[in-house]
Design a protein around this motif. Structure first.
Motif, mmCIF file in Angstrom:
data_model
loop_
_atom_site.group_PDB
_atom_site.id
_atom_site.type_symbol
_atom_site.label_atom_id
_atom_site.label_comp_id
_atom_site.label_asym_id
_atom_site.label_seq_id
_atom_site.Cartn_x
_atom_site.Cartn_y
_atom_site.Cartn_z
ATOM 1 N N SER A 126 53.667 38.937 46.184
ATOM 2 C CA SER A 126 52.979 38.631 44.942
ATOM 3 C C SER A 126 53.345 39.619 43.844
ATOM 4 O O SER A 126 53.548 39.233 42.688
ATOM 5 C CB SER A 126 51.469 38.633 45.168
ATOM 6 N N LEU A 146 50.255 34.929 41.217
ATOM 7 C CA LEU A 146 49.016 35.169 41.927
ATOM 8 C C LEU A 146 48.810 34.242 43.124
ATOM 9 O O LEU A 146 47.860 34.419 43.883
ATOM 10 C CB LEU A 146 47.828 35.025 40.981
ATOM 11 N N LEU A 190 48.990 36.173 46.307
ATOM 12 C CA LEU A 190 47.844 37.061 46.415
ATOM 13 C C LEU A 190 46.601 36.298 46.879
ATOM 14 O O LEU A 190 45.816 36.808 47.687
ATOM 15 C CB LEU A 190 47.577 37.749 45.082
ATOM 16 N N ASP A 191 46.451 35.066 46.422
ATOM 17 C CA ASP A 191 45.343 34.234 46.885
ATOM 18 C C ASP A 191 45.476 33.923 48.372
ATOM 19 O O ASP A 191 44.488 33.970 49.122
ATOM 20 C CB ASP A 191 45.273 32.926 46.092
#
Length: 144
Positions: A50, A56, A59-60
Motif C-alpha cells: 500500500s 488505500l 491497506l484496507d
C-alpha cells in the motif's frame, strides 16, 4: 517496481515460506500459532504494498486480514475446547447414533476419607501415635 514493493514481495515470500515449512514440519500444537503468524506476515506485506503503490485498497485488505487472523484463532479455540474431552471419553459408536450430550450440572466430587492404618509388623504401643501411610510425621497424601 519501487523499493517498498520489493520489500512487500520479499516479506511475503520469506515469511510465508517459513510459516508453510513450520506448518508442515512443526509440532501439531504450533499450527494455530503459525497460522496467526502467517496472517501477520500477509498484513505487513500488504501495508508495504500500500505504501509502495500509494493506494488505500491494500491497506484496507491488511486491516481486514489483521483483524480476522486472531479472531478466527479465538473462535477455533472456544469452539474446539469441549470436543476433545467428549471424544476421549467415548468409545466407538454405532453408525447413526448421536454423540453424548454434556450434562448441565458438573459432576460432584466426593471428599476423600483418609484412614490411619498401622504398618504391618510394627507394634503400636499405648500412648504412641499410630503409624500412618505417607510417613512417620502423620502427613496425609492427597490424591491429585
Amino acid at each position: 517496481m519501487n523499493t517498498t514493493s520489493v520489500a512487500a514481495l520479499v516479506t511475503a515470500v520469506v515469511g510465508l515460506s517459513a510459516c508453510a515449512w513450520t506448518f508442515v514440519h512443526g509440532a501439531r500444537q504450533s499450527r494455530m500459532t503459525v497460522c496467526v503468524l502467517a496472517s501477520i506476515v500477509v498484513c505487513l506485506s500488504l501495508v508495504f504494498l500500500s505504501i509502495g503503490q500509494g493506494r488505500l485498497a491494500a491497506l484496507d485488505a491488511a486491516l481486514v486480514i489483521g483483524t480476522l487472523g486472531p479472531l478466527v484463532t479465538v473462535i477455533v479455540a472456544v469452539r474446539g475446547r469441549g470436543q476433545n474431552r467428549a471424544l476421549a471419553t467415548s468409545g466407538p459408536r454405532p453408525a447413526g447414533s448421536q454423540p453424548p450430550q454434556p450434562s448441565a450440572q458438573p459432576p460432584v466430587r466426593q471428599p476423600v476419607r483418609h484412614q490411619t492404618v498401622a504398618r504391618p509388623g510394627a507394634p503400636v504401643h499405648p500412648g504412641q501415635p499410630e503409624a500412618r501411610p505417607g510417613g512417620a510425621h502423620g502427613r496425609r497424601r492427597h490424591a491429585r
